[in-house]
Design a protein around this motif. Structure first.
Motif, short mmCIF file in Angstrom:
data_model
loop_
_atom_site.label_atom_id
_atom_site.label_comp_id
_atom_site.label_asym_id
_atom_site.label_seq_id
_atom_site.Cartn_x
_atom_site.Cartn_y
_atom_site.Cartn_z
N THR A 42 0.86 -1.19 0.01
CA THR A 42 0.01 0.06 0.08
C THR A 42 0.76 1.26 -0.04
OG1 THR A 42 -1.63 -1.20 1.19
CG2 THR A 42 -1.85 1.04 1.15
N TYR A 43 1.70 1.31 1.05
CA TYR A 43 2.37 2.69 1.37
C TYR A 43 3.45 2.96 0.15
CZ TYR A 43 -1.17 2.97 4.97
OH TYR A 43 -2.14 2.76 5.89
N MET A 44 4.09 1.98 -0.18
CA MET A 44 5.40 2.37 -1.31
C MET A 44 4.88 2.67 -2.39
SD MET A 44 8.36 1.06 0.09
CE MET A 44 9.54 0.59 -1.21
N ARG A 45 3.56 2.26 -3.00
CA ARG A 45 2.73 2.92 -4.12
C ARG A 45 2.38 4.09 -3.81
NH1 ARG A 45 -0.77 -2.42 -6.11
NH2 ARG A 45 0.90 -4.03 -6.05
N LEU A 46 1.85 4.42 -2.52
CA LEU A 46 1.29 5.64 -2.26
C LEU A 46 2.54 6.71 -2.24
CD1 LEU A 46 -1.05 7.35 -1.30
CD2 LEU A 46 -0.42 6.98 0.94
N LEU A 47 3.88 6.36 -1.95
CA LEU A 47 4.85 7.16 -1.89
C LEU A 47 5.49 7.39 -3.48
CD1 LEU A 47 6.59 6.45 1.52
CD2 LEU A 47 4.97 8.25 0.84
N GLY A 48 5.00 6.49 -4.30
CA GLY A 48 5.71 6.57 -5.71
C GLY A 48 6.73 5.91 -5.60
N LEU A 49 7.23 4.68 -4.76
CA LEU A 49 8.39 3.89 -5.00
C LEU A 49 7.80 2.39 -5.34
CD1 LEU A 49 9.70 5.08 -1.32
CD2 LEU A 49 10.32 5.84 -3.48
N PRO A 50 8.96 1.92 -5.83
CA PRO A 50 8.51 0.56 -6.40
C PRO A 50 8.38 -0.47 -5.19
CG PRO A 50 10.99 0.99 -6.45
CD PRO A 50 10.02 2.25 -6.45
N SER A 51 7.47 -1.25 -5.31
CA SER A 51 7.15 -2.15 -3.91
C SER A 51 7.83 -3.23 -3.97
CB SER A 51 5.51 -2.40 -4.19
OG SER A 51 4.64 -1.44 -4.24
N ASN A 52 9.14 -3.34 -3.61
CA ASN A 52 10.01 -4.25 -3.42
C ASN A 52 10.85 -4.07 -2.08
OD1 ASN A 52 12.87 -2.95 -3.90
ND2 ASN A 52 11.61 -2.83 -6.10
N GLU A 53 11.25 -5.23 -1.39
CA GLU A 53 11.87 -5.34 -0.11
C GLU A 53 12.91 -4.38 -0.11
OE1 GLU A 53 13.00 -8.49 3.13
OE2 GLU A 53 12.26 -9.21 1.10
N ALA A 54 13.96 -4.64 -1.24
CA ALA A 54 15.19 -3.90 -1.19
C ALA A 54 15.21 -2.33 -1.18
CB ALA A 54 15.89 -4.31 -2.53
#
Length: 284
Positions: free
Chosen positions: A88-100
């Motif tokens: 949810t929040y990685m996408r909200l911040l405009g970041l790729p949704s991956n653990e690294a």
């Protein structure tokens, strides 16, 4: 103020700012003695709800910088499962949704000191450069930060400067402190006739000279050799990067085929063309 700040009453009965910190600071700077705010009891909002309220309040007005995103993710990590943050929040911040990426941003918030965070937030240091600086030993890190505080380098210049200084400290006996104490470096930093971009470019070249002394001498020798040919306007000869390739390149500007033919005939009669070789080759 159209969007009133939100305050929460804490256990001690004091007010904590949930949203609108900058609005309150702006009001104080204008010497306002009153400001309309929305006040809620601390018991009605959880820590997560306060954080999300602040986050969405900011996202509605502007885009967060990389350092702010790192701070948000670091705080969410304490309150939510990682899978929820990634989805949810990685996408909200405009970041790729991956653990690294998530771990990289959290690390930046937790390991950067306040001075570095401010430099990143103000755009004086790129997020990528800050990551590289974290891997440096403390002494070298201080020298890099000092330079970034005094001069404004673009992203490419920051990367070059970090690489040059890191290589130098591992390959040379003299220290960075010795180099920055040299008259040549002081002349650059104190030169009142140079603007900041010119100083930044000169500093990059200074450390490049220190990192690649043999290459720099070779480049100068080659340029001097080309200059001695007295090439015509519109004709330029370039060498391969680091002189590692086998081919040189000649560029010729011409209006038509007749002019090209005339120029090539003139070029072929120039003395010294046979001397165009890599600098470590002997003439002839």
């Amino acid at each position: 103020i159209v969007n009133s700040p939100i305050l929460a009453t804490n256990i001690q009965g004091n007010l904590d700012i949930v949203t609108g910190y900058r609005r309150i600071i702006a009001a104080k700077s204008l010497n306002l003695d009153r400001l309309q705010c929305r006040i809620i009891s601390d018991s009605s909002l959880s820590s997560l709800e306060c954080l999300l309220l602040n986050l969405h309040d900011n996202l509605a007005a502007r885009e967060l910088n990389e350092m702010e995103k790192a701070m948000v993710l670091s705080r969410l990590k304490k309150l939510l499962p990682e899978k929820d943050i990634l989805y949810t929040y990685m996408r909200l911040l405009g970041l790729p949704s991956n653990e690294a990426t998530f771990k990289r941003f959290v690390k930046m918030d937790r390991e950067l000191d306040q001075n570095m965070k401010q430099l990143v937030s103000k755009g004086r240091i790129s997020f990528q450069s800050a990551e590289k600086i974290l891997d440096m030993n403390p002494d070298l890190r201080n020298y890099v930060l000092e330079l970034f505080s005094l001069f404004t380098f673009n992203i490419n210049q920051q990367a070059h400067l970090i690489d040059y200084m890191s290589d130098i400290i591992h390959s040379r006996k003299d220290s960075i402190a010795d180099m920055t104490g040299e008259a040549e470096f002081r002349q650059i930093s104190l030169n009142k006739n140079m603007n900041n971009p010119q100083k930044a470019k000169a500093i990059i070249q200074f450390f490049r000279d220190k990192r690649f002394p043999t290459l720099v001498r070779a480049e100068k020798e080659f340029k001097d050799r080309i200059s001695s040919l007295k090439l015509f306007d519109g004709v330029r000869i370039n060498y391969p990067p680091f002189f590692e390739g086998p081919f040189f390149r000649m560029e010729v500007l011409f209006k038509n085929g007749r002019e090209l033919k005339k120029m090539t005939e003139q070029i072929s009669r120039l003395e010294g063309l046979e001397d165009i070789v890599p600098p470590w080759h002997k003439k002839g």
